[in-house]
Enzyme design. Structure first.
Site, short mmCIF file in Angstrom:
data_model
loop_
_atom_site.label_atom_id
_atom_site.label_comp_id
_atom_site.label_asym_id
_atom_site.label_seq_id
_atom_site.Cartn_x
_atom_site.Cartn_y
_atom_site.Cartn_z
N ASP A 1 21.09 -18.81 -20.27
CA ASP A 1 20.37 -19.16 -21.48
C ASP A 1 19.60 -17.91 -21.91
O ASP A 1 19.47 -16.95 -21.14
CB ASP A 1 19.42 -20.32 -21.17
CG ASP A 1 18.53 -20.67 -22.34
OD1 ASP A 1 19.05 -20.85 -23.45
OD2 ASP A 1 17.30 -20.75 -22.13
N ASP B 1 16.39 -17.79 -24.63
CA ASP B 1 14.96 -18.03 -24.82
C ASP B 1 14.37 -18.76 -23.62
O ASP B 1 14.82 -19.85 -23.26
CB ASP B 1 14.72 -18.88 -26.08
CG ASP B 1 15.19 -18.17 -27.34
OD1 ASP B 1 14.85 -16.99 -27.52
OD2 ASP B 1 15.91 -18.80 -28.15
N ASP C 1 16.34 -22.72 -18.18
CA ASP C 1 14.92 -23.01 -17.93
C ASP C 1 14.51 -24.41 -18.37
O ASP C 1 13.33 -24.75 -18.25
CB ASP C 1 14.05 -22.00 -18.69
CG ASP C 1 14.13 -22.17 -20.20
OD1 ASP C 1 13.09 -22.45 -20.83
OD2 ASP C 1 15.23 -22.05 -20.76
#
Length: 233
Positions: A18, A20, A180
């Site tokens: 990922d 961001d 995250d």
């Protein structure tokens, strides 16, 4: 074993990241873009901490959440116009305040040196993600980049993960998703691949409660943590 259950972690033949909250802390730039849009609509700014809770789901969802946080519910046509207004604003706020997260550069370099193909799969628009990865010198070590506008269904759907793995020529069961948030977990599960989460990203729920197969404090810890899991298997 169905797609909703944990997956065994094998030595990964590919790793998807990922962007961001995983590789970069882009919340300050995203907040700047949100607040420029809100100012254009005579609405007060939102603090970075509040905007951070809005990240995930792509730019359209970000716009919707930003107006909702300002007490404004947009009709579909108005939301579409606000989304169009946001596009050039968003592209003006990509690298001015964004920072690499601890271990991002080192993890990419480690797996690149090991010959592990890597890709970024992010709900961020393709051009925006490419600009950030180029800025930090990471793009050249990636075999693929799949942004939210490159597929019909972004995360938490599995589409972009499967598209990235197709580009890398690796089956989902032989790859690892690193993210995250719950969106990363859901997309990995739907794709049938194991998932590792990094603490300190953009989730209000503790990462230990999101059902990942592996949790690390930072990306600096990922290679060693992955090795421990593989050794214990």
């Amino acid at each position: 074993m169905d797609a909703s259950t944990p997956k065994p972690i094998r030595t990964p033949k590919a790793i998807l990241f990922d962007l961001d909250g995983t590789l970069v802390d882009s919340a300050p730039d995203i907040a700047a873009a949100v607040n420029e849009l809100l100012a254009a609509h005579s609405l007060p700014p939102q603090p970075v901490a509040e905007v951070t809770t809005m990240i995930g789901g792509g730019v359209r969802k970000l716009v919707e959440r930003a107006f909702a946080a300002s007490g404004v519910s947009l009709a579909p046509a108005t939301l579409e116009q606000a989304h169009r207004d946001m596009r050039p604003i968003y592209l003006r706020h990509l690298t001015g305040l964004t920072k690499l997260l601890p271990g991002a550069r080192e993890a990419i370099a480690h797996f690149h040196a090991k010959g592990v193909p890597m890709a970024v799969a992010t709900n961020k628009p393709q051009l925006a993600a490419r600009t950030i990865l180029l800025h930090f010198g990471l793009l050249e070590r990636l075999g693929a980049l799949v942004g939210g506008d490159a597929v019909t269904n972004p995360k938490p759907a599995p589409d972009m993960l499967l598209f990235a793995l197709e580009r890398l020529g690796v089956e989902p069961r032989d790859a690892l998703m690193v993210g995250d948030s719950i969106s990363d977990v859901k997309s990995a599960r739907a794709a049938g691949m194991p998932v590792a989460l990094i603490r300190g990203g953009y989730t209000e729920t503790p990462v230990e409660e999101l059902g990942a197969d592996l949790v690390c404090d930072t990306l600096l810890d990922l290679p060693a943590a992955l090795q421990r899991v593989l050794t214990a298997a």
